[in-house]
Design a protein around this motif. Structure first.
Motif, short mmCIF file in Angstrom:
data_model
loop_
_atom_site.label_atom_id
_atom_site.label_comp_id
_atom_site.label_asym_id
_atom_site.label_seq_id
_atom_site.Cartn_x
_atom_site.Cartn_y
_atom_site.Cartn_z
N ALA A 54 0.75 -1.22 0.10
CA ALA A 54 0.21 0.19 0.24
C ALA A 54 0.74 1.21 0.09
N VAL A 55 0.65 2.27 -0.69
CA VAL A 55 1.12 3.64 -0.64
C VAL A 55 0.36 4.83 -0.26
N VAL A 56 0.60 5.77 0.55
CA VAL A 56 -0.16 6.82 0.88
C VAL A 56 0.46 7.85 0.55
N THR A 58 -2.28 8.42 -14.26
CA THR A 58 -3.31 8.35 -13.06
C THR A 58 -3.11 7.42 -11.89
N SER A 59 -2.53 6.18 -12.27
CA SER A 59 -2.38 5.26 -11.37
C SER A 59 -0.80 4.92 -10.98
N LEU A 67 0.61 -2.08 -7.03
CA LEU A 67 0.23 -2.16 -5.70
C LEU A 67 -1.27 -2.33 -5.40
N PRO A 68 -1.81 -3.30 -4.60
CA PRO A 68 -3.24 -3.46 -4.40
C PRO A 68 -3.87 -2.10 -3.78
N GLU A 69 -3.10 -1.34 -3.02
CA GLU A 69 -3.73 -0.22 -2.49
C GLU A 69 -2.91 1.27 -2.73
N GLN A 70 -3.38 2.04 -3.44
CA GLN A 70 -2.86 3.34 -3.55
C GLN A 70 -3.76 4.52 -3.00
N TRP A 107 3.61 2.05 2.60
CA TRP A 107 4.81 3.18 2.23
C TRP A 107 4.04 4.46 2.17
N LEU A 108 4.58 5.54 3.30
CA LEU A 108 4.47 6.96 3.27
C LEU A 108 5.23 7.63 2.25
#
Length: 194
Positions: free
Chosen positions: A66-68, A83-84, A89-92, A130-131
């Motif tokens: 995941a990435v934030v 745009t992605s 990664l499963p979560e953006q 991941w921040l």
């Protein structure tokens, strides 16, 4: 419980970008040895476009699923039609008060109580979170960060965007690893001591 890791590029004097936040200049300080390390150890932190270009599009994540990122971190890719940026990664997640809808179905927006949202993400099963940046986001989440992985590049900026604007406070860390590369880059890991 997943960990929130601030995985960030910085100058020797602790800036993650120019005063306007632009950090593209770090790319000129990436040599073959350092790039090989990033592709092997942190392949998920390379954008989908970069992974395709480097021939590692199918490489599995090692640390993060995941990435934030803040809106200002997301925006440069958006301007060139990406745009992605981390679609592998499963979560953006993009933290934004100004975006009403996500420009891509793979990207989810976070607003409102950011700390509560990140705590909920941390409670899920999976690899780490991941921040991605930037300074304002790190400031808001400073007490939720579990680890720092700091990529220090051999450049002194003098001024710019700091790693965080959290203000003075002693936040004890424990060194978990350090590696130096021939081009002068270092990657240093720290765990937050609670």
């Amino acid at each position: 419980m997943r960990k929130l890791t601030y995985f960030i590029a910085t100058s020797v004097d602790g800036f993650i970008g120019a005063p306007d936040g632009d950090g593209e200049f770090f790319n000129s300080h990436v040599d073959a040895e350092f790039l090989d390390h990033l592709m092997t150890e942190y392949p998920e932190t390379i954008s989908a476009l970069g992974r395709e270009h480097l021939g590692i599009a199918d490489r599995a994540p090692r640390h993060f699923d995941a990435v934030v990122m803040g809106r200002r971190t997301y925006e440069p890719g958006l301007k060139v039609g990406m745009t992605s940026p981390y679609g592998h990664l499963p979560e953006q997640y993009v933290v934004s008060r100004s975006l009403v809808t996500a420009p891509d179905p793979q990207v989810r927006l976070l607003g409102g109580d950011l700390v509560a949202a990140v705590r909920e993400l941390k409670a899920r099963d999976g690899l780490g979170i991941w921040l991605c940046g930037g300074a304002d986001l790190a400031t808001q989440l400073i007490d939720e960060i579990d680890e720092f992985v700091v990529k220090t590049y051999p450049v002194f900026l003098g001024t710019g965007m700091p790693m965080s604007r959290a203000g003075f406070g002693q936040r004890p860390l424990e060194l978990t690893g350090s590696r130096t590369f021939g081009g002068g880059q270092t990657v240093t890991g720290y765990a937050v001591r609670r």
